[in-house]
Design an enzyme around this catalytic site. Structure first.
Site, mmCIF file in Angstrom:
data_model
loop_
_atom_site.group_PDB
_atom_site.id
_atom_site.type_symbol
_atom_site.label_atom_id
_atom_site.label_comp_id
_atom_site.label_asym_id
_atom_site.label_seq_id
_atom_site.Cartn_x
_atom_site.Cartn_y
_atom_site.Cartn_z
ATOM 1 N N SER A 30 4.663 2.313 8.078
ATOM 2 C CA SER A 30 4.525 1.331 7.162
ATOM 3 C C SER A 30 5.693 0.622 6.596
ATOM 4 O O SER A 30 6.233 1.863 6.110
ATOM 5 C CB SER A 30 3.096 1.773 6.426
ATOM 6 O OG SER A 30 1.916 1.964 6.343
ATOM 7 N N ASP A 35 0.668 -7.918 1.266
ATOM 8 C CA ASP A 35 0.567 -6.036 1.798
ATOM 9 C C ASP A 35 2.265 -5.751 1.594
ATOM 10 O O ASP A 35 3.117 -5.362 2.948
ATOM 11 C CB ASP A 35 -0.444 -5.474 2.819
ATOM 12 C CG ASP A 35 0.017 -4.343 3.007
ATOM 13 O OD1 ASP A 35 0.525 -3.541 1.750
ATOM 14 O OD2 ASP A 35 0.122 -3.125 4.336
ATOM 15 N N HIS A 89 0.558 -0.561 -0.396
ATOM 16 C CA HIS A 89 0.234 0.136 -0.147
ATOM 17 C C HIS A 89 0.611 1.644 0.314
ATOM 18 O O HIS A 89 -0.109 2.560 -0.825
ATOM 19 C CB HIS A 89 -1.349 0.279 1.199
ATOM 20 C CG HIS A 89 -0.502 0.506 2.945
ATOM 21 N ND1 HIS A 89 -0.591 -0.754 3.141
ATOM 22 C CD2 HIS A 89 0.356 1.210 3.123
ATOM 23 C CE1 HIS A 89 0.753 -0.040 5.081
ATOM 24 N NE2 HIS A 89 0.453 0.956 4.368
#
Length: 560
Positions: free
Chosen positions: A205, A130, A101
């Protein structure tokens, strides 16, 4: 749950958890509350090699900026939007790991290593895990090794990265709080992940979760800061997928950056597409940013608010397999059907205020039911069939008979009013109904066959906005009815607005044929529920607007 209420969906997306990625303006934001202080780090080691201590982890952790145009389900079109995340180098050649993402759909990637900017490109990505692998320009980088020891509850760990889009490297300290936490989210689908309390924020992230000796215990990807819960993808899961991504392969992906969305009342769900990777299977099929992937291989997606069903389909097929796809395109009011690795998407219907094309008609004959097996009921008076609701307030429903019309007036949302003829049991039968919408779209008109208290019934449901569904409505173990979608799509033959339409349903052996205004829209073979026989009838429902006023002209039962 019955019905597709698109406007309710757009107004009330439920984003189940927050991503730990920083999107939008990349100037330094101010956090609401201070995070843990950065751990002091010494000067960088000379030369390249696998890092073996916590002090030098910063030399292999990178900040990533992805710039692209995407469509956000809450904020709409974002042009040249920039988002920042983290990543870490696993090979001296510049191979680095981050989250899908963070990078998928980006037009450009920039990477900072110890303050120095470099370019990078995506080698491979996995939507469901992911994870993504990028190649940073250059060579002779320091890198991190994967932790290969036992990961257990209470183990000391550190989150490394660049939170809040800031350029300063940060470490936060915590412990593993759960070895096998649920990994199902609205943007990924992993069986189990690590839960820890080493704080991460938007911008972390893709950064590593590190052991006390500087090895990678996991890949941070998710946060629940209100509960002091943070999540990382474990080394075993990560390494097996990263190995394929490193070879330039996408894994469990069709080329989208997507998020599972569900209406507040659960009536509509799907995968919202924020961006599409050029040249991917999704791109070749005609999927666009802003689309909602509603069905794949006939399965309605994201009904539980997660990516699980979507990812289970991808895990059950090869990347080159042809998969059926139904898409809702809000920008053009279209329902599109096509295939991944096959037919490109084509409009098969419309919703909302868009106009439709085809029309048709079918005849009717005079008469009254009067206990006959085959007949046309013209509603000169109340034929005294079985009337009931499966949802809604009966005080908000008015049913009258006037001028050879049965008139339904529904003055509340989510009312499902049924009228069932119970003089005969039918297995093979054709039923037709003509009705006129006199209120607002979006109403719902359904035909019912093989209805019984014990087994339920088949229901052909058509919304005023141009969508149709075939349900098996069956009682669950708790006695409550479950609307199980067998098939669905769009119908161009429906006349929208304050118009008259005719609906046809033929239940013949294990085959159910559906039609609108004399146009056959689908023939479905049904072997899962195998309802045997029962009564026939119809249903008028309100969805997300009122008042609903529907005038039923006639209802016909005939041999198939």
């Amino acid at each position: 749950m019955k019905g597709l209420r698109l406007f309710a969906l757009i107004a009330s997306f439920i984003l189940i958890v927050s991503l730990a990625c920083s999107f939008g303006n990349v100037s330094t934001p101010q956090p609401d509350s201070p995070s843990e202080s950065p751990v002091a780090t010494p000067e960088k080691q000379s030369g390249s090699g696998g890092i073996s201590n916590l002090d030098n982890v910063k030399n292999a952790v990178v900040q990533i900026e992805a710039v692209g145009t995407f469509i956000d389900p809450q904020f709409g079109l974002v042009v040249n939007g920039a988002g920042r995340g983290s990543g870490f180098i696993i090979d001296p050649s510049g191979i680095a790991v981050t989250n899908n993402h963070v990078v998928t759909g980006a037009a450009t990637l920039k990477v900072w290593i110890d303050g120095e900017q470099r370019s990078a490109r995506v080698l491979g990505a996995s939507e469901c895990a992911d994870l993504a692998v990028i190649k940073i320009d250059g060579a002779d980088f320091q890198y991190l090794n994967w932790y290969d020891g036992q990961i257990s509850t209470g183990m000391e760990v550190f989150s490394a990265g660049f939170p809040l889009g800031e350029p300063q490297f940060t470490l936060t300290k915590g412990i593993i709080s759960k070895e096998k936490a649920d990994g199902q989210t609205d943007w990924s689908s992993i069986d189990y992940v690590l839960s820890h309390d080493a704080t991460i924020n938007p911008g972390n992230s893709g950064g590593p979760l590190i052991s006390s000796d500087g090895q990678v215990v996991g890949v941070n990807y998710r946060s629940r800061p209100d509960f002091n819960q943070y999540f990382a993808i474990d080394p075993k899961t990560s390494q097996s997928i990263v190995a394929e991504l490193q070879d330039g392969k996408d894994v469990q992906s069709i080329g989208i950056n997507g998020v599972a969305v569900v209406a507040e009342d659960g009536s509509l769900s799907g995968i919202w597409v924020s961006s599409v990777k050029s040249g991917s299977a999704a791109d070749k099929a005609g999927v666009k940013a802003g689309d909602i992937l509603y069905q794949m291989e006939g399965l309605v997606l994201a009904t539980d608010g997660t990516m699980k069903d979507y990812c289970d389909i991808l895990r059950s097929h090869n990347s080159s397999d042809t998969l059926s796809l139904t898409v809702i395109r809000y920008a053009t009011y279209e329902i599109l059907e096509g295939q991944l690795n096959g037919r490109t998407l084509e409009a098969t219907g419309y919703f909302g205020d868009a106009s439709t094309g085809s029309t048709g008609s079918s005849g009717s004959t005079g008469g009254s039911a009067s206990g006959q097996e085959y007949f046309t009921e013209e509603f000169d008076s109340d034929p005294q069939w079985n009337y009931f609701l499966t949802s809604g307030d009966e005080e908000k429903v008015s049913v009258t008979f006037d001028d050879s019309l049965m008139i339904f007036n529904l003055d509340a949302l989510s009312i499902y009013a049924y009228y069932i003829y119970e003089a005969f049991d039918y297995r093979d039968v054709r039923i037709d109904l003509r009705a006129e919408n006199r209120g607002k779209n979006n109403n719902n008109i359904s035909l019912v066959c093989r209805a019984s208290d014990a087994e339920g019934w088949y229901e052909f449901s058509t919304e005023g906005g141009g969508l149709w569904y075939l349900y098996a409505v069956v009682p669950g173990s708790d006695g409550r009815l479950r609307y199980n979608t067998i098939d669905s799509g769009g119908v161009k033959a429906l006349r929208q607005g304050k118009e008259t339409n005719e609906f046809t349903m033929i239940c013949n052996s294990n085959e159910i044929t559906l039609g609108v205004n004399g146009v056959e829209i689908k023939k479905v073979k049904e072997n899962k529920f195998s309802l045997r026989d029962g009564f026939v009838g119809f249903n008028i429902s309100s969805l997300n607007v009122t008042p609903i006023v529907v005038e039923v002209d006639w209802f016909q039962v005939s041999e198939p």
